[in-house]
Design an enzyme around this catalytic site. Structure first.
Site, PDB file in Angstrom:
ATOM      1  N   SER A 223       0.839  -1.184   0.000  1.00 50.82           N
ATOM      2  CA  SER A 223       0.000   0.000   0.000  1.00 50.82           C
ATOM      3  C   SER A 223       0.880   1.243   0.000  1.00 50.82           C
ATOM      4  O   SER A 223       1.770   1.381   0.840  1.00 50.82           O
ATOM      5  CB  SER A 223      -0.907   0.005   1.228  1.00 50.82           C
ATOM      6  OG  SER A 223      -1.587   1.228   1.349  1.00 50.82           O
ATOM      7  N   GLY A 225      -0.488   4.381   0.119  1.00 47.13           N
ATOM      8  CA  GLY A 225      -1.339   5.480   0.561  1.00 47.13           C
ATOM      9  C   GLY A 225      -2.081   6.122  -0.595  1.00 47.13           C
ATOM     10  O   GLY A 225      -2.689   5.443  -1.427  1.00 47.13           O
ATOM     11  N   ALA A 226      -2.013   7.445  -0.667  1.00 46.84           N
ATOM     12  CA  ALA A 226      -2.713   8.171  -1.735  1.00 46.84           C
ATOM     13  C   ALA A 226      -2.142   7.878  -3.112  1.00 46.84           C
ATOM     14  O   ALA A 226      -2.764   8.189  -4.132  1.00 46.84           O
ATOM     15  CB  ALA A 226      -2.640   9.671  -1.457  1.00 46.84           C
ATOM     16  N   GLY A 228      -1.647   4.838  -4.326  1.00 46.56           N
ATOM     17  CA  GLY A 228      -2.147   3.594  -4.879  1.00 46.56           C
ATOM     18  C   GLY A 228      -1.562   2.358  -4.224  1.00 46.56           C
ATOM     19  O   GLY A 228      -1.091   2.388  -3.083  1.00 46.56           O
ATOM     20  N   GLY A 254      -6.006  -0.240   5.344  1.00 52.90           N
ATOM     21  CA  GLY A 254      -5.143  -1.297   4.838  1.00 52.90           C
ATOM     22  C   GLY A 254      -5.710  -2.675   5.122  1.00 52.90           C
ATOM     23  O   GLY A 254      -5.547  -3.608   4.315  1.00 52.90           O
ATOM     24  N   ASP A 255      -6.405  -2.814   6.246  1.00 52.52           N
ATOM     25  CA  ASP A 255      -7.022  -4.094   6.585  1.00 52.52           C
ATOM     26  C   ASP A 255      -8.184  -4.391   5.638  1.00 52.52           C
ATOM     27  O   ASP A 255      -8.376  -5.537   5.217  1.00 52.52           O
ATOM     28  CB  ASP A 255      -7.514  -4.067   8.025  1.00 52.52           C
ATOM     29  CG  ASP A 255      -6.438  -3.601   8.989  1.00 52.52           C
ATOM     30  OD1 ASP A 255      -5.259  -3.951   8.763  1.00 52.52           O
ATOM     31  OD2 ASP A 255      -6.760  -2.867   9.932  1.00 52.52           O
TER      32      ASP A 255
END
Length: 315
Positions: A223, A225-226, A228, A254-255
């Protein structure tokens, strides 16, 4: 059936307020309490999407009892390991602009007997290995449990013939790689920590994911974040993005992504697209609320094998 393992679960209490003023009395506009912990969130997201999920977790005190009750109310099978210490309570403060402040408790310290009992409980979890699609083992290890615990768990799961997804960080992640988990899901910071250097571009993240594969991970779902998400596997590498109108809370996003990935089969671009859709939906919900199918916008997700390696990562 997907079984989740959360060695250090929590109750998550979330307060929403216009602005957090340090040193003053702050009055929340809303507050809520949710079952928490990374594996717990995965189980909640899977159940919301119509999958059968069970949660293996150590529970102690009145907070542990409440956590179990909340999970049972939401249709999750609970395999509890009684421990002497009380289950921790975490606090999140969300301001109107989306700024999140978290206060995470350390949680109870497990004895050697409790740590062994938790490992044994996974073998006895609902479904047994021959009927389980995935085991998702997520989160930090509690005090008293050494970093080799996850490696032992991965080896145990593989010996039973099941697949295992691992979402942890630091020494526990590095130790577990030698047991060849089927997928690991670091975020950008955890991926950088694992390889010992900062990641400035998407290409840097691809290279770092490749290093984790060389150390033993069969797939790396990263991951950013913003910026992608990435999926790096033997079959190929893919990159995807999903637009978000406004971030309300990124607790558990994220989960939710991992739940979407596993629920869609746990490999390939289709599973990556599901991970992105779930993560994007989660950040637009309050607290650690997990998205339902009605919250998802799969048409807005873009996944490609043509990865923009030179693109700079934000932040």
């Amino acid at each position: 059936m997907i079984v989740t393992v959360t060695p250090n679960p929590s109750l998550d209490r979330t307060y929403e307020l216009p602005e957090l003023r340090r040193g003053e009395v702050n009055r929340a506009a809303t507050d809520r309490v949710d079952p928490g912990g990374k594996g717990v969130n995965v189980a909640l997201a899977l159940t919301a999407a119509g999958h059968r999920a069970a949660a293996v977790l150590p529970l102690g005190g009145t907070s542990g009892q409440l956590l179990s009750e909340l999970l049972l109310r939401q249709g999750i099978e609970v395999a509890a390991v009684p421990v002497g210490g009380a289950t921790r309570t975490n606090v999140s403060v969300v301001e109107a602009g989306g700024t999140l402040t978290k206060l995470n408790a350390a949680g109870p310290e497990l004895t050697a007997q409790e740590s062994a009992a938790l490992l044994a409980a996974v073998r006895l979890a609902p479904g047994t290995y021959d009927r389980v699609d995935w085991l998702a083992c997520c989160g930090s290890l509690p005090r008293g449990v050494g970093p080799e615990w996850y490696a032992e768990l991965v080896a145990q799961v593989h010996s039973g013939g099941a697949r295992i997804a691992l979402d942890t960080s630091g020494p526990a992640l590095l130790a577990a790689l030698t047991a060849r988990p089927d997928v690991v899901k670091p975020n950008r910071e955890e991926l950088a920590e694992a390889v010992g250097r900062p990641l400035a571009t998407i290409g840097d993240a691809v290279d770092a994911a490749g290093e984790l594969r060389k150390l033993g991970a069969q797939q790396v779902l990263a991951s950013l974040g913003a910026d992608g998400m990435l999926l790096v596997a033997e079959e190929g590498s893919w990159y995807g993005t999903a637009p978000v109108a406004a971030v309300r809370s990124d607790v558990g996003a994220g989960d939710a992504s991992l739940a979407g990935f596993l629920g869609a089969g746990g490999s390939g671009p289709r599973a990556l697209a599901a991970a992105l859709a779930h993560g994007a939906a989660a950040v637009q919900l309050p607290g650690s609320v997990m998205p339902t199918p009605a919250d998802l916008d799969p048409a807005a997700v873009t996944v490609t094998a043509e990865i923009p390696l030179d693109r700079q990562l934000r932040g």
